[in-house]
Scaffold this motif. Sequence first.
Motif, PDB file in Angstrom:
ATOM      1  N   ASP A 317     130.790  53.450  68.471  1.00  0.00           N
ATOM      2  CA  ASP A 317     130.554  53.158  69.892  1.00  0.00           C
ATOM      3  C   ASP A 317     129.254  52.386  70.131  1.00  0.00           C
ATOM      4  N   CYS A 318     128.607  51.918  69.062  1.00  0.00           N
ATOM      5  CA  CYS A 318     127.315  51.226  69.226  1.00  0.00           C
ATOM      6  C   CYS A 318     127.541  49.860  69.873  1.00  0.00           C
ATOM      7  N   ASP A 319     126.664  49.519  70.860  1.00  0.00           N
ATOM      8  CA  ASP A 319     126.824  48.242  71.552  1.00  0.00           C
ATOM      9  C   ASP A 319     125.839  47.182  71.048  1.00  0.00           C
ATOM     10  N   CYS A 320     125.259  47.400  69.863  1.00  0.00           N
ATOM     11  CA  CYS A 320     124.324  46.397  69.330  1.00  0.00           C
ATOM     12  C   CYS A 320     125.122  45.167  68.883  1.00  0.00           C
ATOM     13  N   TRP A 321     124.410  44.074  68.689  1.00  0.00           N
ATOM     14  CA  TRP A 321     125.078  42.823  68.325  1.00  0.00           C
ATOM     15  C   TRP A 321     125.793  42.963  66.977  1.00  0.00           C
ATOM     16  N   THR A 322     125.130  43.611  66.017  1.00  0.00           N
ATOM     17  CA  THR A 322     125.699  43.767  64.672  1.00  0.00           C
ATOM     18  C   THR A 322     127.030  44.524  64.717  1.00  0.00           C
ATOM     19  N   CYS A 323     127.051  45.629  65.482  1.00  0.00           N
ATOM     20  CA  CYS A 323     128.273  46.437  65.555  1.00  0.00           C
ATOM     21  C   CYS A 323     129.357  45.754  66.398  1.00  0.00           C
ATOM     22  N   THR A 324     128.959  45.131  67.521  1.00  0.00           N
ATOM     23  CA  THR A 324     129.984  44.509  68.367  1.00  0.00           C
ATOM     24  C   THR A 324     130.590  43.271  67.703  1.00  0.00           C
ATOM     25  N   ILE A 349     118.512  44.803  63.972  1.00  0.00           N
ATOM     26  CA  ILE A 349     119.134  44.723  65.294  1.00  0.00           C
ATOM     27  C   ILE A 349     119.766  46.080  65.641  1.00  0.00           C
ATOM     28  N   HIS A 350     120.500  46.657  64.698  1.00  0.00           N
ATOM     29  CA  HIS A 350     121.156  47.936  64.976  1.00  0.00           C
ATOM     30  C   HIS A 350     120.137  49.037  65.286  1.00  0.00           C
ATOM     31  N   ASN A 351     119.137  49.183  64.416  1.00  0.00           N
ATOM     32  CA  ASN A 351     118.188  50.288  64.608  1.00  0.00           C
ATOM     33  C   ASN A 351     117.374  50.153  65.881  1.00  0.00           C
TER      34      ASN A 351
HETATM   35 ZN   LIG Z   1     124.921  48.981  66.019  1.00  0.00          ZN
END
Ligand SMILES: [Zn+2]
Length: 369
Positions: A317-324, A349-351
């Motif tokens: 459910d992470c909305d960071c650029w890496t995950c999206t 970016i994620h952290n």
């Molecule tokens: Zn993320």
Amino acid sequence: MPVGTQATVKALSPEDLLYSKAQIILANTYHLYLRPGDSLIKDLTGLHRFMNWDGPILTDSGGFQVFSLGKQIEGKQKLGLLERTPTKVMSKITDDGVEFSSYLDGSKHFFTPEKAIEIQRNLNSDIVMAFDECTPDTATETYTREALNRTHAWAKRCKDYWEQHERLSNLGQYQALCGIVQGAMHRNLREESAHAIVGMGFDGVAVGGETIGYNMQGTLEIMDWIRPLLPEDKPRYAMGLGRDPQDILDAVRAGFDMFDCVAPTRLARNGALYSGVLDHLDQPNPADWTFASEFSKGRLQIGNARWARDTGTIQEDCDCWTCTQGFSRAYLRHLYLTKELLYYRLASIHNVRFMIRLTEHLQTATLSS
Ligand SMILES: [Zn+2]
């Protein structure tokens, strides 16, 4: 606040920070004073222009590094990494200020409270910090008291100097000034310090010291002691806190608003990616709020063999650029193990976004509790 020690949050572009919804970043006075030099940054119209970041910047006073980097100089000296060998390695403290050796080349420098503010005026940051003496927890009560008296006298000198210059940077921009509560692990000294710093009427109050953010049990004890003495209408800043998601939750529950820590980007570079969720934020009592993760300390170790064929993102459910963007754990693990440069950006970016999102959720919960 993501930390940009050398006028850059390591591996991240200003655009990455904006996308991560960073509202403010921190830059280090000590490092920028030594290299490239605060007068150079002033001549190039300030830190924002220099690093191409239009958002707010907080600069620390340099005090922490002046006192803590002495040991690193000793280490470099032993390894023969210094061009010039400083005659006195550790910093020398007087009531007027601190003499210290550069960790880069051993050259001698002298910081006074006025000098620390002047450097920050040259950097043109938005929030500046008073110059303080950061005492180790192992210091005796007698020494801690001496140091605390200096910290309070220096805070007053910083404020006087700041007011003499109409609270403006050398580029004419308003700068807010925060005082720092010290006193190590002595309750009487911490309370005395909170009284003194709050009494001087700074724009915000910070709590500093070796323990803060490093030893969370000690940190929470200190916060508990001084919390009743802090004004309700001014920001409270815990300096150097924010290594683990749980730390941020604990500090928010203890009534603090602002944090900075190098850990999110440093841990990312070392293969530790945050994972976990806040829960029970709908409960009116903040004591019931929790952070849960299937990983120890909320950190997934991306180098682990179990991710070799994992096509999922770091956190669903992470909305960071890496995950999206859909970068998989398997791909990130490969980049990490091959030390590819893209890894450092994607992981940082994620952290960074993970921690900012955590504070966003806590802010919403705090405002409605
Ligand atoms: Zn993320």
